[in-house]
Design a protein around this motif. Structure first.
Motif, short mmCIF file in Angstrom:
data_model
loop_
_atom_site.label_atom_id
_atom_site.label_comp_id
_atom_site.label_asym_id
_atom_site.label_seq_id
_atom_site.Cartn_x
_atom_site.Cartn_y
_atom_site.Cartn_z
N TRP A 168 15.61 44.25 60.14
CA TRP A 168 14.65 45.21 60.71
C TRP A 168 14.94 46.62 60.23
N SER A 169 16.22 47.03 60.28
CA SER A 169 16.57 48.40 59.89
C SER A 169 16.36 48.62 58.39
N LEU A 223 10.52 39.74 71.08
CA LEU A 223 11.84 40.33 70.88
C LEU A 223 12.85 39.47 71.59
N GLU A 224 13.87 39.04 70.87
CA GLU A 224 14.96 38.27 71.47
C GLU A 224 16.13 39.23 71.74
N THR A 232 3.55 35.45 60.36
CA THR A 232 4.64 35.90 61.22
C THR A 232 5.98 35.64 60.54
N ARG A 233 6.97 36.40 60.96
CA ARG A 233 8.31 36.30 60.40
C ARG A 233 9.30 36.73 61.47
N VAL A 234 10.42 36.03 61.56
CA VAL A 234 11.48 36.41 62.49
C VAL A 234 12.57 37.11 61.67
N VAL A 235 12.96 38.31 62.12
CA VAL A 235 13.98 39.08 61.42
C VAL A 235 15.08 39.48 62.40
N MET A 282 10.17 38.99 66.26
CA MET A 282 9.11 38.29 65.53
C MET A 282 8.07 39.34 65.19
N ILE A 283 7.79 39.47 63.91
CA ILE A 283 6.80 40.45 63.48
C ILE A 283 5.59 39.71 62.91
N GLU A 284 4.44 40.36 63.02
CA GLU A 284 3.20 39.77 62.51
C GLU A 284 2.51 40.79 61.61
N TYR A 285 2.07 40.30 60.46
CA TYR A 285 1.32 41.13 59.52
C TYR A 285 -0.17 41.00 59.84
N LEU A 286 -0.98 41.90 59.30
CA LEU A 286 -2.42 41.88 59.57
C LEU A 286 -3.09 40.58 59.18
N ASP A 287 -2.54 39.88 58.19
CA ASP A 287 -3.15 38.61 57.78
C ASP A 287 -2.77 37.45 58.69
N GLY A 288 -1.98 37.72 59.75
CA GLY A 288 -1.60 36.69 60.71
C GLY A 288 -0.27 36.03 60.43
#
Length: 72
Positions: free
Chosen positions: A53-54, A26-27, A45-48, A37-43
């Protein structure tokens, strides 16, 4: 700016299609979240930013003793 769920590092969230997403980083600027920075189960990652986010319409995922629960 109002967000339904403020991202918390280490917490899991679930979207409307049931996909699990974990907040990895989290920035913040002066204590206010600006990017996550979020991560999905498949690994993947993405910065939103917080506006994106909302728009993700996430609910916090809570698992206790193997029982899956979702908070709103």
């Amino acid at each position: 700016m109002f967000t339904k769920n403020v991202p918390v590092v280490g917490n899991w969230y679930v979207n409307r299609t049931g996909q699990l997403i974990k907040v990895r980083l989290l920035e913040t600027i002066q204590g206010i979240p600006v990017k996550a920075m979020i991560e999905y189960l498949d690994g993947t990652t993405r910065v939103v930013d917080m506006q994106t986010w909302s728009c993700l319409e996430l609910n916090r995922h809570i698992s206790r003793g193997g029982d899956l629960r979702f908070s709103h």
